[in-house]
Design a protein around this motif. Structure first.
Motif, PDB file in Angstrom:
ATOM      1  N   CYS A 292      -4.998  10.498  10.112  1.00  0.00           N
ATOM      2  CA  CYS A 292      -4.987  11.614   9.823  1.00  0.00           C
ATOM      3  C   CYS A 292      -5.288  12.199  10.815  1.00  0.00           C
ATOM      4  N   ALA A 293      -6.850  11.898  11.368  1.00  0.00           N
ATOM      5  CA  ALA A 293      -7.693  12.422  12.711  1.00  0.00           C
ATOM      6  C   ALA A 293      -6.336  11.959  14.098  1.00  0.00           C
ATOM      7  N   ALA A 294      -5.998  11.305  13.836  1.00  0.00           N
ATOM      8  CA  ALA A 294      -5.345  10.936  15.572  1.00  0.00           C
ATOM      9  C   ALA A 294      -3.933  12.344  15.039  1.00  0.00           C
ATOM     10  N   ASN A 295      -3.530  11.985  13.572  1.00  0.00           N
ATOM     11  CA  ASN A 295      -1.592  12.535  13.777  1.00  0.00           C
ATOM     12  C   ASN A 295      -2.418  14.363  13.786  1.00  0.00           C
ATOM     13  N   SER A 296      -3.914  14.214  13.318  1.00  0.00           N
ATOM     14  CA  SER A 296      -4.901  16.063  14.490  1.00  0.00           C
ATOM     15  C   SER A 296      -4.403  16.591  15.787  1.00  0.00           C
ATOM     16  N   ILE A 297      -4.610  15.363  15.767  1.00  0.00           N
ATOM     17  CA  ILE A 297      -5.139  15.771  17.479  1.00  0.00           C
ATOM     18  C   ILE A 297      -3.687  15.579  18.494  1.00  0.00           C
ATOM     19  N   LEU A 298      -2.045  15.241  17.822  1.00  0.00           N
ATOM     20  CA  LEU A 298      -1.214  15.167  18.384  1.00  0.00           C
ATOM     21  C   LEU A 298      -0.674  16.813  18.422  1.00  0.00           C
ATOM     22  N   ASN A 299      -0.711  16.642  16.450  1.00  0.00           N
ATOM     23  CA  ASN A 299      -0.728  18.064  16.243  1.00  0.00           C
ATOM     24  C   ASN A 299      -0.667  19.331  17.105  1.00  0.00           C
ATOM     25  N   ASP A 300      -2.206  18.977  17.770  1.00  0.00           N
ATOM     26  CA  ASP A 300      -2.855  20.787  18.410  1.00  0.00           C
ATOM     27  C   ASP A 300      -1.989  20.516  19.409  1.00  0.00           C
ATOM     28  N   MET A 301      -1.512  19.513  20.120  1.00  0.00           N
ATOM     29  CA  MET A 301      -1.078  19.053  21.503  1.00  0.00           C
ATOM     30  C   MET A 301       0.625  19.728  22.271  1.00  0.00           C
ATOM     31  N   GLY A 302       0.949  20.525  20.030  1.00  0.00           N
ATOM     32  CA  GLY A 302       2.531  20.673  20.097  1.00  0.00           C
ATOM     33  C   GLY A 302       3.328  19.672  19.458  1.00  0.00           C
ATOM     34  N   ILE A 303       3.054  18.147  18.850  1.00  0.00           N
ATOM     35  CA  ILE A 303       3.963  17.290  19.139  1.00  0.00           C
ATOM     36  C   ILE A 303       3.764  16.116  18.015  1.00  0.00           C
ATOM     37  N   PRO A 304       4.602  17.197  16.535  1.00  0.00           N
ATOM     38  CA  PRO A 304       4.221  16.529  15.487  1.00  0.00           C
ATOM     39  C   PRO A 304       4.131  15.370  15.048  1.00  0.00           C
ATOM     40  N   ILE A 305       3.081  14.692  14.517  1.00  0.00           N
ATOM     41  CA  ILE A 305       2.913  14.008  13.434  1.00  0.00           C
ATOM     42  C   ILE A 305       3.003  14.006  12.236  1.00  0.00           C
TER      43      ILE A 305
ATOM     44  N   CYS B 225     -13.968  10.284   5.496  1.00  0.00           N
ATOM     45  CA  CYS B 225     -13.498   9.967   4.736  1.00  0.00           C
ATOM     46  C   CYS B 225     -11.995  10.697   3.968  1.00  0.00           C
ATOM     47  N   PRO B 226     -11.007  10.477   3.812  1.00  0.00           N
ATOM     48  CA  PRO B 226     -10.403  11.168   2.347  1.00  0.00           C
ATOM     49  C   PRO B 226     -10.414  10.642   1.496  1.00  0.00           C
ATOM     50  N   ILE B 227      -9.582  12.051   0.216  1.00  0.00           N
ATOM     51  CA  ILE B 227     -10.018  12.471  -0.578  1.00  0.00           C
ATOM     52  C   ILE B 227      -9.581  11.257  -1.312  1.00  0.00           C
ATOM     53  N   ALA B 228      -8.056  10.538  -0.787  1.00  0.00           N
ATOM     54  CA  ALA B 228      -7.597   9.428  -2.135  1.00  0.00           C
ATOM     55  C   ALA B 228      -7.678   8.069  -1.511  1.00  0.00           C
ATOM     56  N   PHE B 229      -8.409   7.574  -0.440  1.00  0.00           N
ATOM     57  CA  PHE B 229      -8.845   6.656   0.283  1.00  0.00           C
ATOM     58  C   PHE B 229     -10.157   6.205   0.177  1.00  0.00           C
ATOM     59  N   ASP B 230     -10.415   5.319   0.641  1.00  0.00           N
ATOM     60  CA  ASP B 230     -11.533   4.366   1.293  1.00  0.00           C
ATOM     61  C   ASP B 230     -12.174   4.230   2.361  1.00  0.00           C
ATOM     62  N   ASP B 231     -10.325   4.187   3.067  1.00  0.00           N
ATOM     63  CA  ASP B 231     -11.425   3.457   4.455  1.00  0.00           C
ATOM     64  C   ASP B 231     -10.843   5.405   5.754  1.00  0.00           C
ATOM     65  N   GLU B 232     -12.284   5.319   6.360  1.00  0.00           N
ATOM     66  CA  GLU B 232     -13.044   6.485   7.454  1.00  0.00           C
ATOM     67  C   GLU B 232     -11.418   6.877   8.169  1.00  0.00           C
ATOM     68  N   GLY B 233     -11.389   8.318   8.390  1.00  0.00           N
ATOM     69  CA  GLY B 233     -10.208   8.634   9.601  1.00  0.00           C
ATOM     70  C   GLY B 233     -10.150  10.126   9.145  1.00  0.00           C
ATOM     71  N   SER B 234     -10.168  10.776   7.959  1.00  0.00           N
ATOM     72  CA  SER B 234      -9.827  11.513   7.879  1.00  0.00           C
ATOM     73  C   SER B 234     -10.279  12.921   8.357  1.00  0.00           C
ATOM     74  N   LEU B 235      -9.395  14.438   7.966  1.00  0.00           N
ATOM     75  CA  LEU B 235     -10.229  15.886   8.326  1.00  0.00           C
ATOM     76  C   LEU B 235     -10.388  16.480   7.923  1.00  0.00           C
ATOM     77  N   SER B 236     -11.417  16.921   7.058  1.00  0.00           N
ATOM     78  CA  SER B 236     -11.445  17.845   6.288  1.00  0.00           C
ATOM     79  C   SER B 236     -12.496  19.202   6.540  1.00  0.00           C
ATOM     80  N   ALA B 237     -11.691  20.822   6.145  1.00  0.00           N
ATOM     81  CA  ALA B 237     -11.602  21.621   6.831  1.00  0.00           C
ATOM     82  C   ALA B 237     -10.277  22.962   6.296  1.00  0.00           C
ATOM     83  N   GLU B 238     -11.212  24.197   5.793  1.00  0.00           N
ATOM     84  CA  GLU B 238      -9.993  25.072   5.430  1.00  0.00           C
ATOM     85  C   GLU B 238      -9.492  25.413   6.172  1.00  0.00           C
ATOM     86  N   ALA B 239      -7.584  26.198   6.180  1.00  0.00           N
ATOM     87  CA  ALA B 239      -7.590  26.255   7.122  1.00  0.00           C
ATOM     88  C   ALA B 239      -7.721  27.888   7.069  1.00  0.00           C
ATOM     89  N   LYS B 240      -7.755  28.982   8.782  1.00  0.00           N
ATOM     90  CA  LYS B 240      -7.808  30.048   8.363  1.00  0.00           C
ATOM     91  C   LYS B 240      -6.617  30.664   7.639  1.00  0.00           C
TER      92      LYS B 240
END
Length: 360
Positions: free
Chosen positions: A171-184, A246-261
């Motif tokens: 998830c967080a890796a996807n977020s990095i690219l999404n912020d770069m204008g490369i939708p994942i 850690c994401p809401i539905a999985f045990d492995d780490e790598g998720s972001l948690s934040a409310e959007a603007k």
């Protein structure tokens, strides 16, 4: 002229042009008869440029498909041959081992310094550093493969095979690219990646989109709804610094948690199809207050949630949509004319949209 002679016959040529274009089967957009100095002309011209950007983007799409869809997700099934034949949309399928090999090569060689810096500077890290380094390496690996295969976006099988090999959520890796204008997008949702590309094209690529689940009704507002996902939304749209956790539905780490603007002006949309027919669900929403939720999320309100729900259930749509922080419903509506797909408004505002497009 003073003697009554007319030197120009504006409407004669205008009306004739429309008829001739129809005779030759040429699709066109009409900007209302106006002076060049009129604000409505500038508005119409800017909107048409955005329409052109959507069409140009749509007709040149190649998506990196990282792994097949998860077994249970019949919803994200797509017809690769039909997308190519109908729309010239291409997929570049790569198996997960190819992605994983690239991740390990980058991680072992400390080759994701930019991505690692982004995670340290722009998130509150609540996981162990080796996991952070793997997430950064995954982001860099996806960038490398997107460049290698000449793609503009990606769709990844985000669970569960990836966790067995790398021990992280993407998830967080996807977020990095999404912020770069490369939708994942998640769950190998090819139609979702297409949606993200055209949504960002509609805003002239000046702001980022977010890929969301329709999840649950608001506990208090009749027409409220929760848009949420495990954590792939761009960090730039977070209300506060997101937590890397850690994401809401999985045990492995790598998720972001934040409310959007929040925003009073959102466009929500979804390109989808089945049985050979494709359409674009689109409409507006506004953000509202609601309970704290894990993952990346936003509570929103629409004019009629029952009408929207019925649209999604009866299809051809699924639980995924894409949002942008701007009203681009008229732009996307007009673009559908050139894309050869149906514009499917989830509110009965077609006449208002047409009125806007003709300059009213």
């Amino acid at each position: 002229m003073p003697d009554g002679r007319r030197l120009r016959d504006t409407q004669c040529g205008l009306f004739a042009t429309g008829k001739v274009l129809r005779r030759f089967g040429v699709k066109f957009t009409y900007l209302t008869n106006s002076r060049l100095s009129d604000p409505v002309f500038e508005r119409g011209l800017r909107d048409f440029i955005a329409v052109c950007n959507v069409v140009k983007t749509f007709k040149n799409i190649r998506i990196l498909q990282m792994g097949p869809r998860p077994f249970d997700f019949w919803t994200t099934m797509c017809n690769e041959g039909e997308l190519l034949e109908k729309f010239n949309i291409q997929l570049a399928p790569v198996p997960l081992p190819e992605l994983i090999h690239e991740v390990k090569k980058i991680r072992d060689g400390n080759g994701a310094k930019e991505e690692l810096e982004i995670l340290h500077d722009r998130t509150v890290i609540k996981i162990a550093e080796p996991k952070v380094q793997t997430i950064a390496a995954l982001a860099k690996a996806m960038r490398n493969l997107i460049e290698k295969y000449g793609c503009q976006a990606g769709a990844i099988q985000c669970w569960t095979a990836l966790q067995g090999e790398l021990g992280i959520m993407p998830c967080a890796a996807n977020s990095i690219l999404n912020d770069m204008g490369i939708p994942i997008v998640c769950e190998t949702d090819i139609h979702g990646a297409i949606t993200a590309l055209i949504a960002e094209a509609a805003v002239m690529n000046e702001s980022r989109s977010f890929f969301a689940d329709w999840t649950v009704r608001h506990p208090d507002l009749e027409n409220g709804e929760l848009l949420q996902h495990c954590g792939p939304w761009p960090m730039s749209i977070a209300k506060e610094k997101p937590e890397l956790t850690c994401p809401i539905a999985f045990d492995d780490e790598g998720s972001l948690s934040a409310e959007a603007k929040g925003s009073d002006t959102l466009t929500l949309t979804r390109f989808d199809g089945d049985n050979g027919e494709y359409s674009l669900l689109l409409g507006n929403a506004r953000s509202v207050d609601g309970p704290k939720i894990l993952g990346t999320y936003m509570w929103i309100e629409v004019d009629n949630i029952k009408r929207l729900e019925e649209k999604i259930v009866t299809g051809p749509y699924i639980h995924h949509c894409v949002g942008v922080y701007k009203d681009v419903v008229p732009v996307l509506y007009e673009a559908c004319k050139y894309l050869g797909i149906k514009a499917d408004l989830y509110d009965p505002v077609e006449e208002q949209v047409k009125a806007y497009l003709r300059g009213e």
